[in-house]
Design an enzyme around this catalytic site. Structure first.
Site, PDB file in Angstrom:
ATOM      1  N   TYR A  68       0.825  -1.217   0.000  1.00  0.00           N
ATOM      2  CA  TYR A  68       0.000   0.000   0.000  1.00  0.00           C
ATOM      3  C   TYR A  68       0.859   1.266   0.000  1.00  0.00           C
ATOM      4  CZ  TYR A  68      -4.425  -2.373   0.074  1.00  0.00           C
ATOM      5  OH  TYR A  68      -5.509  -3.119  -0.313  1.00  0.00           O
ATOM      6  N   VAL A 108      -9.075   4.419  -4.866  1.00  0.00           N
ATOM      7  CA  VAL A 108      -8.590   4.907  -3.566  1.00  0.00           C
ATOM      8  C   VAL A 108      -7.508   5.981  -3.756  1.00  0.00           C
ATOM      9  CG1 VAL A 108      -9.151   2.724  -2.425  1.00  0.00           C
ATOM     10  CG2 VAL A 108      -6.891   3.007  -3.454  1.00  0.00           C
ATOM     11  N   HIS A 124     -14.638   2.638  -1.547  1.00  0.00           N
ATOM     12  CA  HIS A 124     -13.652   1.712  -1.002  1.00  0.00           C
ATOM     13  C   HIS A 124     -12.577   2.428  -0.207  1.00  0.00           C
ATOM     14  CE1 HIS A 124     -14.788  -1.201  -4.520  1.00  0.00           C
ATOM     15  NE2 HIS A 124     -15.705  -1.167  -3.577  1.00  0.00           N
ATOM     16  N   ASN A 218     -15.830   1.964 -21.281  1.00  0.00           N
ATOM     17  CA  ASN A 218     -14.844   0.999 -20.810  1.00  0.00           C
ATOM     18  C   ASN A 218     -13.988   0.464 -21.959  1.00  0.00           C
ATOM     19  OD1 ASN A 218     -14.173  -0.146 -18.106  1.00  0.00           O
ATOM     20  ND2 ASN A 218     -14.278  -2.074 -19.265  1.00  0.00           N
TER      21      ASN A 218
HETATM   22  C1  BV8 Z   1     -18.590  -6.903   0.825  1.00  0.00           C
HETATM   23  C2  BV8 Z   1      -9.983  -1.283  -2.190  1.00  0.00           C
HETATM   24  C3  BV8 Z   1     -19.937  -7.752   2.561  1.00  0.00           C
HETATM   25  C4  BV8 Z   1      -8.690  -1.848  -1.746  1.00  0.00           C
HETATM   26  C5  BV8 Z   1     -11.293  -2.988  -3.364  1.00  0.00           C
HETATM   27  C6  BV8 Z   1     -19.133 -13.673  -4.703  1.00  0.00           C
HETATM   28  C7  BV8 Z   1     -18.035 -14.467  -4.432  1.00  0.00           C
HETATM   29  C8  BV8 Z   1     -17.002 -14.021  -3.578  1.00  0.00           C
HETATM   30  C9  BV8 Z   1     -17.073 -12.770  -3.001  1.00  0.00           C
HETATM   31  C10 BV8 Z   1     -18.171 -12.009  -3.303  1.00  0.00           C
HETATM   32  C11 BV8 Z   1     -19.210 -12.430  -4.120  1.00  0.00           C
HETATM   33  N1  BV8 Z   1     -20.121 -11.425  -4.201  1.00  0.00           N
HETATM   34  C12 BV8 Z   1     -19.701 -10.402  -3.463  1.00  0.00           C
HETATM   35  C13 BV8 Z   1     -18.523 -10.758  -2.913  1.00  0.00           C
HETATM   36  C14 BV8 Z   1     -17.722 -10.027  -2.053  1.00  0.00           C
HETATM   37  C15 BV8 Z   1     -16.689  -9.172  -2.779  1.00  0.00           C
HETATM   38  C16 BV8 Z   1     -16.711  -9.220  -4.279  1.00  0.00           C
HETATM   39  O1  BV8 Z   1     -17.479  -8.509  -4.932  1.00  0.00           O
HETATM   40  N2  BV8 Z   1     -15.847 -10.057  -4.847  1.00  0.00           N
HETATM   41  C17 BV8 Z   1     -15.787 -10.163  -6.280  1.00  0.00           C
HETATM   42  C18 BV8 Z   1     -14.337 -10.311  -6.735  1.00  0.00           C
HETATM   43  C19 BV8 Z   1     -16.649 -11.334  -6.723  1.00  0.00           C
HETATM   44  N3  BV8 Z   1     -17.014  -7.843  -2.341  1.00  0.00           N
HETATM   45  C20 BV8 Z   1     -16.543  -7.470  -1.157  1.00  0.00           C
HETATM   46  O2  BV8 Z   1     -15.848  -8.155  -0.432  1.00  0.00           O
HETATM   47  C21 BV8 Z   1     -16.971  -6.084  -0.725  1.00  0.00           C
HETATM   48  N4  BV8 Z   1     -17.510  -6.186   0.596  1.00  0.00           N
HETATM   49  O3  BV8 Z   1     -19.237  -7.484  -0.012  1.00  0.00           O
HETATM   50  O4  BV8 Z   1     -18.853  -6.947   2.149  1.00  0.00           O
HETATM   51  C22 BV8 Z   1     -20.084  -7.500   4.003  1.00  0.00           C
HETATM   52  C23 BV8 Z   1     -21.238  -6.896   4.464  1.00  0.00           C
HETATM   53  C24 BV8 Z   1     -21.384  -6.700   5.815  1.00  0.00           C
HETATM   54  C25 BV8 Z   1     -20.347  -7.071   6.707  1.00  0.00           C
HETATM   55  C26 BV8 Z   1     -19.186  -7.633   6.233  1.00  0.00           C
HETATM   56  C27 BV8 Z   1     -19.033  -7.865   4.857  1.00  0.00           C
HETATM   57  C28 BV8 Z   1     -15.762  -5.187  -0.661  1.00  0.00           C
HETATM   58  C29 BV8 Z   1     -15.205  -4.972  -2.047  1.00  0.00           C
HETATM   59  C30 BV8 Z   1     -14.119  -3.888  -1.994  1.00  0.00           C
HETATM   60  C31 BV8 Z   1     -12.765  -4.526  -2.162  1.00  0.00           C
HETATM   61  N5  BV8 Z   1     -11.756  -3.464  -2.257  1.00  0.00           N
HETATM   62  N6  BV8 Z   1     -10.417  -1.973  -3.391  1.00  0.00           N
HETATM   63  C32 BV8 Z   1      -7.588  -1.563  -2.738  1.00  0.00           C
HETATM   64  O5  BV8 Z   1      -7.761  -0.774  -3.683  1.00  0.00           O
HETATM   65  O6  BV8 Z   1      -6.513  -2.132  -2.515  1.00  0.00           O
HETATM   66  S1  BV8 Z   1     -11.892  -3.624  -4.801  1.00  0.00           S
HETATM   67  C33 BV8 Z   1     -10.831  -3.343  -6.070  1.00  0.00           C
HETATM   68  O7  BV8 Z   1     -11.482  -3.876  -7.220  1.00  0.00           O
HETATM   69  C34 BV8 Z   1     -10.610  -1.878  -6.397  1.00  0.00           C
HETATM   70  O8  BV8 Z   1     -11.355  -0.989  -5.604  1.00  0.00           O
HETATM   71  C35 BV8 Z   1     -11.111  -1.787  -7.800  1.00  0.00           C
HETATM   72  O9  BV8 Z   1     -11.614  -0.554  -8.108  1.00  0.00           O
HETATM   73  C36 BV8 Z   1     -12.192  -2.792  -7.721  1.00  0.00           C
HETATM   74  C37 BV8 Z   1     -12.842  -3.203  -8.966  1.00  0.00           C
HETATM   75  O10 BV8 Z   1     -11.861  -3.315  -9.911  1.00  0.00           O
HETATM   76  P1  BV8 Z   1     -11.925  -2.204 -11.099  1.00  0.00           P
HETATM   77  O11 BV8 Z   1     -11.888  -0.857 -10.498  1.00  0.00           O
HETATM   78  O12 BV8 Z   1     -13.071  -2.537 -11.968  1.00  0.00           O
HETATM   79  O13 BV8 Z   1     -10.566  -2.442 -11.761  1.00  0.00           O
HETATM   80  P2  BV8 Z   1     -10.259  -3.644 -12.727  1.00  0.00           P
HETATM   81  O14 BV8 Z   1      -8.790  -3.694 -12.856  1.00  0.00           O
HETATM   82  O15 BV8 Z   1     -11.027  -4.831 -12.301  1.00  0.00           O
HETATM   83  O16 BV8 Z   1     -10.910  -3.198 -14.107  1.00  0.00           O
HETATM   84  C38 BV8 Z   1     -10.439  -2.075 -14.766  1.00  0.00           C
HETATM   85  C39 BV8 Z   1     -11.376  -1.900 -15.952  1.00  0.00           C
HETATM   86  O17 BV8 Z   1     -10.990  -0.702 -16.606  1.00  0.00           O
HETATM   87  C40 BV8 Z   1     -11.269  -3.028 -16.964  1.00  0.00           C
HETATM   88  O18 BV8 Z   1     -12.575  -3.439 -17.330  1.00  0.00           O
HETATM   89  C41 BV8 Z   1     -10.567  -2.371 -18.172  1.00  0.00           C
HETATM   90  O19 BV8 Z   1     -11.115  -2.816 -19.406  1.00  0.00           O
HETATM   91  C42 BV8 Z   1     -10.913  -0.932 -17.986  1.00  0.00           C
HETATM   92  N7  BV8 Z   1      -9.898   0.007 -18.472  1.00  0.00           N
HETATM   93  C43 BV8 Z   1      -8.555  -0.105 -18.392  1.00  0.00           C
HETATM   94  N8  BV8 Z   1      -7.987   1.014 -18.913  1.00  0.00           N
HETATM   95  C44 BV8 Z   1      -9.012   1.818 -19.296  1.00  0.00           C
HETATM   96  C45 BV8 Z   1     -10.230   1.192 -19.007  1.00  0.00           C
HETATM   97  N9  BV8 Z   1     -11.428   1.743 -19.281  1.00  0.00           N
HETATM   98  C46 BV8 Z   1     -11.433   2.969 -19.843  1.00  0.00           C
HETATM   99  N10 BV8 Z   1     -10.304   3.646 -20.144  1.00  0.00           N
HETATM  100  C47 BV8 Z   1      -9.084   3.100 -19.884  1.00  0.00           C
HETATM  101  N11 BV8 Z   1      -7.978   3.782 -20.196  1.00  0.00           N
END
Ligand code: BV8
Length: 249
Positions: A68, A108, A124, A218
């Protein structure tokens, strides 16, 4: 693409209430690696999905806080790009017409705020803020890089990044604002996110159930690309400025 931009620009001009959710893609053109792009250098062998968890911090607070600290330094070096600047202008234009504008970000890095966006909802948390694991007290403007790992507070207690890890609940106030704004808006944008992390990925459904039109900007296809009214494929740093210029000539 041109016709789609004109269609979205018209919807934007007529919108009374706009909600935007952004992800790491909106900061990619500021040279901040997205969450799912290969991490670089010494971190390329680490999986962000495994590091961004309370379990990882519990097991190895030094490694997680070093990761971090490395990302925080990159965020501070980064410059807001045209996409961030366009969203800040969009907010000014909508609000100057008496409309409402809510920016929800999964990022973040605080680049939206540095580009001039106001009242940003940090779903987040922020990598610029660290909090005491015992008291919850928050600290900003801490030394970059930290002098010790894991970092400790002035009261000599353990500090963690004030971000939401996988398996942790999002801040109550942020969730409330996100649901309220999404259910009441008439135009919803999903920008630069893979739309796989919940609950952030679910706000587009809340908006559409409330009758809103939805737009995705996107680079790649995502699970919501077929569900939105307009799917603009490409770089947000290029598409958003064109969209705002067309809408608010
Ligand atoms: C919660 C902070 C409940 C930290 C992050 C099913 C199975 C397992 C788990 C779950 C499930 N359903 C829900 C969950 C829980 C989980 C979840 O969703 N998991 C997913 C993987 C399935 N969610 C959680 O755990 C959340 N909490 O549900 O809590 C609860 C309730 C009560 C009490 C207790 C618990 C918490 C989720 C937050 C996690 N923290 N970040 C850090 O940054 O280190 S998430 C992390 O992923 C980042 O924040 C990031 O933003 C986020 C999503 O990723 P993206 O931002 O979309 O980034 P990514 O790289 O994936 O994609 C980039 C995109 O941009 C791509 O599509 C690409 O094509 C595009 N791109 C690239 N360049 C460009 C572009 N587009 C345009 N222009 C460009 N130039």
């Amino acid at each position: 693409m041109e016709r789609a931009i004109q269609g979205v620009a018209e919807a934007l001009r007529d919108a009374r209430s706009v909600v935007i959710v952004t992800g790491a893609g909106v900061s990619a053109e500021s040279r901040i690696p997205t969450f799912r792009d290969a991490m670089e250098g010494l971190w390329k062998s680490f999986d962000p999905m495994k590091l961004a968890t309370p379990e990882a911090f519990e097991a190895d607070p030094e490694t997680v806080s070093r990761w971090y600290d490395f990302r925080r330094a990159k965020c501070l070096e980064a410059i807001p790009n045209g996409g961030h600047v366009a969203l800040a202008r969009m907010q000014r234009e909508i609000e100057s017409r008496g409309g409402s504008f809510t920016l929800l970000t999964q990022n973040v890095d605080r680049l939206h705020q540095r580009a001039g966006s106001r009242d940003v909802v940090e779903l987040h948390g922020s990598i610029m803020v660290w909090r005491c694991v015992e008291t919850g007290r928050r600290y900003e403007d801490l030394p970059v890089p930290f002098e010790e790992f894991p970092p400790r507070s002035p009261e000599d207690t353990l500090l963690r990044p004030d971000v939401v890890w996988f398996g942790e609940a999002l801040p109550e106030a942020a969730l409330e604002r996100a649901f309220e704004a999404s259910s009441a808006c008439d135009l919803f944008f999903s920008v630069g996110t893979s739309a796989v992390v919940y609950p952030a990925a679910g706000f587009v459904d809340v908006a559409r159930q409330g009758g809103a039109q939805a737009v995705e900007v996107n680079r790649d296809e995502t699970p919501i690309s077929d569900a939105v009214d307009w799917s603009l494929r490409g770089a947000s740093g290029e598409i958003l400025p064109r969209l705002v210029a067309e809408a608010f000539r």
